[in-house]
Write a protein that holds these residues in place. Structure first.
Motif, PDB file in Angstrom:
ATOM      1  N   MET A  93      30.878  28.341  30.034  1.00  0.00           N
ATOM      2  CA  MET A  93      31.078  29.768  30.179  1.00  0.00           C
ATOM      3  C   MET A  93      30.176  30.302  31.287  1.00  0.00           C
ATOM      4  N   PRO A  94      30.707  31.174  32.116  1.00  0.00           N
ATOM      5  CA  PRO A  94      29.888  31.795  33.162  1.00  0.00           C
ATOM      6  C   PRO A  94      28.779  32.657  32.562  1.00  0.00           C
ATOM      7  N   GLU A  95      27.720  32.827  33.317  1.00  0.00           N
ATOM      8  CA  GLU A  95      26.586  33.631  32.856  1.00  0.00           C
ATOM      9  C   GLU A  95      26.905  35.119  32.843  1.00  0.00           C
ATOM     10  N   THR A  96      27.671  35.578  33.822  1.00  0.00           N
ATOM     11  CA  THR A  96      28.015  36.992  33.917  1.00  0.00           C
ATOM     12  C   THR A  96      29.122  37.310  32.917  1.00  0.00           C
ATOM     13  N   PRO A  97      28.921  38.342  32.092  1.00  0.00           N
ATOM     14  CA  PRO A  97      29.985  38.720  31.163  1.00  0.00           C
ATOM     15  C   PRO A  97      31.287  39.037  31.911  1.00  0.00           C
ATOM     16  N   PHE A  98      32.401  38.726  31.282  1.00  0.00           N
ATOM     17  CA  PHE A  98      33.697  38.918  31.913  1.00  0.00           C
ATOM     18  C   PHE A  98      33.895  40.360  32.382  1.00  0.00           C
ATOM     19  N   GLY A  99      33.553  41.326  31.543  1.00  0.00           N
ATOM     20  CA  GLY A  99      33.746  42.732  31.914  1.00  0.00           C
ATOM     21  C   GLY A  99      32.986  43.106  33.176  1.00  0.00           C
ATOM     22  N   GLN A 100      31.756  42.655  33.285  1.00  0.00           N
ATOM     23  CA  GLN A 100      30.964  42.944  34.489  1.00  0.00           C
ATOM     24  C   GLN A 100      31.554  42.245  35.705  1.00  0.00           C
ATOM     25  N   TRP A 101      31.913  40.986  35.531  1.00  0.00           N
ATOM     26  CA  TRP A 101      32.512  40.237  36.632  1.00  0.00           C
ATOM     27  C   TRP A 101      33.791  40.907  37.101  1.00  0.00           C
ATOM     28  N   LEU A 102      34.620  41.339  36.159  1.00  0.00           N
ATOM     29  CA  LEU A 102      35.894  41.957  36.514  1.00  0.00           C
ATOM     30  C   LEU A 102      35.690  43.196  37.373  1.00  0.00           C
ATOM     31  N   THR A 134      44.926  47.074  24.641  1.00  0.00           N
ATOM     32  CA  THR A 134      45.875  47.356  23.564  1.00  0.00           C
ATOM     33  C   THR A 134      45.644  48.759  23.009  1.00  0.00           C
ATOM     34  N   ALA A 135      44.379  49.102  22.769  1.00  0.00           N
ATOM     35  CA  ALA A 135      44.049  50.430  22.255  1.00  0.00           C
ATOM     36  C   ALA A 135      44.444  51.532  23.237  1.00  0.00           C
ATOM     37  N   MET A 136      44.379  51.225  24.507  1.00  0.00           N
ATOM     38  CA  MET A 136      44.727  52.196  25.545  1.00  0.00           C
ATOM     39  C   MET A 136      46.228  52.210  25.846  1.00  0.00           C
ATOM     40  N   GLN A 137      46.982  51.345  25.173  1.00  0.00           N
ATOM     41  CA  GLN A 137      48.423  51.206  25.385  1.00  0.00           C
ATOM     42  C   GLN A 137      48.739  50.926  26.854  1.00  0.00           C
ATOM     43  N   ALA A 138      48.004  49.979  27.402  1.00  0.00           N
ATOM     44  CA  ALA A 138      48.153  49.615  28.813  1.00  0.00           C
ATOM     45  C   ALA A 138      49.493  48.928  29.066  1.00  0.00           C
ATOM     46  N   ASP A 139      49.915  48.999  30.291  1.00  0.00           N
ATOM     47  CA  ASP A 139      51.133  48.342  30.742  1.00  0.00           C
ATOM     48  C   ASP A 139      50.989  46.827  30.594  1.00  0.00           C
ATOM     49  N   GLY A 140      52.078  46.148  30.315  1.00  0.00           N
ATOM     50  CA  GLY A 140      52.062  44.699  30.132  1.00  0.00           C
ATOM     51  C   GLY A 140      51.522  43.932  31.316  1.00  0.00           C
ATOM     52  N   ASP A 141      51.697  44.477  32.517  1.00  0.00           N
ATOM     53  CA  ASP A 141      51.183  43.813  33.715  1.00  0.00           C
ATOM     54  C   ASP A 141      49.663  43.689  33.685  1.00  0.00           C
ATOM     55  N   MET A 142      48.991  44.619  33.027  1.00  0.00           N
ATOM     56  CA  MET A 142      47.533  44.557  32.966  1.00  0.00           C
ATOM     57  C   MET A 142      47.071  43.384  32.115  1.00  0.00           C
ATOM     58  N   PHE A 143      47.856  43.009  31.131  1.00  0.00           N
ATOM     59  CA  PHE A 143      47.521  41.837  30.319  1.00  0.00           C
ATOM     60  C   PHE A 143      47.688  40.558  31.149  1.00  0.00           C
ATOM     61  N   ASP A 144      48.704  40.540  32.002  1.00  0.00           N
ATOM     62  CA  ASP A 144      48.862  39.415  32.932  1.00  0.00           C
ATOM     63  C   ASP A 144      47.672  39.345  33.881  1.00  0.00           C
ATOM     64  N   ALA A 145      47.196  40.511  34.314  1.00  0.00           N
ATOM     65  CA  ALA A 145      46.037  40.559  35.211  1.00  0.00           C
ATOM     66  C   ALA A 145      44.793  40.003  34.516  1.00  0.00           C
ATOM     67  N   VAL A 146      44.623  40.305  33.229  1.00  0.00           N
ATOM     68  CA  VAL A 146      43.485  39.762  32.480  1.00  0.00           C
ATOM     69  C   VAL A 146      43.583  38.246  32.428  1.00  0.00           C
ATOM     70  N   ASP A 147      44.783  37.730  32.199  1.00  0.00           N
ATOM     71  CA  ASP A 147      44.967  36.277  32.157  1.00  0.00           C
ATOM     72  C   ASP A 147      44.570  35.638  33.484  1.00  0.00           C
ATOM     73  N   ASP A 148      45.038  36.223  34.587  1.00  0.00           N
ATOM     74  CA  ASP A 148      44.706  35.698  35.916  1.00  0.00           C
ATOM     75  C   ASP A 148      43.208  35.800  36.191  1.00  0.00           C
ATOM     76  N   ALA A 149      42.633  36.948  35.845  1.00  0.00           N
ATOM     77  CA  ALA A 149      41.208  37.162  36.083  1.00  0.00           C
ATOM     78  C   ALA A 149      40.362  36.208  35.242  1.00  0.00           C
ATOM     79  N   GLU A 150      40.801  35.953  34.014  1.00  0.00           N
ATOM     80  CA  GLU A 150      40.046  35.049  33.151  1.00  0.00           C
ATOM     81  C   GLU A 150      39.959  33.658  33.757  1.00  0.00           C
TER      82      GLU A 150
END
Length: 69
Positions: free
Chosen positions: A1-10, A47-63
């Motif tokens: 696992m990277p040292e930088t948290p995912f949220g900060q890295w993103l 999910t809580a923000m009811q984001a567009d499905g494309d944003m979930f794809d972006a999380v997958d790519d970013a991860e």
């Protein structure tokens, strides 16, 4: 696992083109974004923000990029 948290890295990815860049830009503008969260915390937030499905794809790519960094 990277040292930088995912949220900060993103949030450092705001200058990227495409969906990951859009997600990062939105993350910086969102005060409730899980900055120290892992990818699953970001998905829960989207999910809580009811984001567009494309944003979930972006999380997958970013991860994948984050894990390879």
């Amino acid at each position: 696992m990277p040292e930088t948290p995912f949220g900060q890295w993103l949030m450092t990815q705001k200058d990227r083109t495409g969906l990951v860049g859009q997600l990062a830009t939105g993350a910086q503008a969102d005060r409730r974004f899980p900055r120290t969260g892992d990818p699953e915390a970001v998905r829960k937030h989207l999910t809580a923000m009811q984001a567009d499905g494309d944003m979930f794809d972006a999380v997958d790519d970013a991860e994948l990029d984050w894990l390879c960094a």
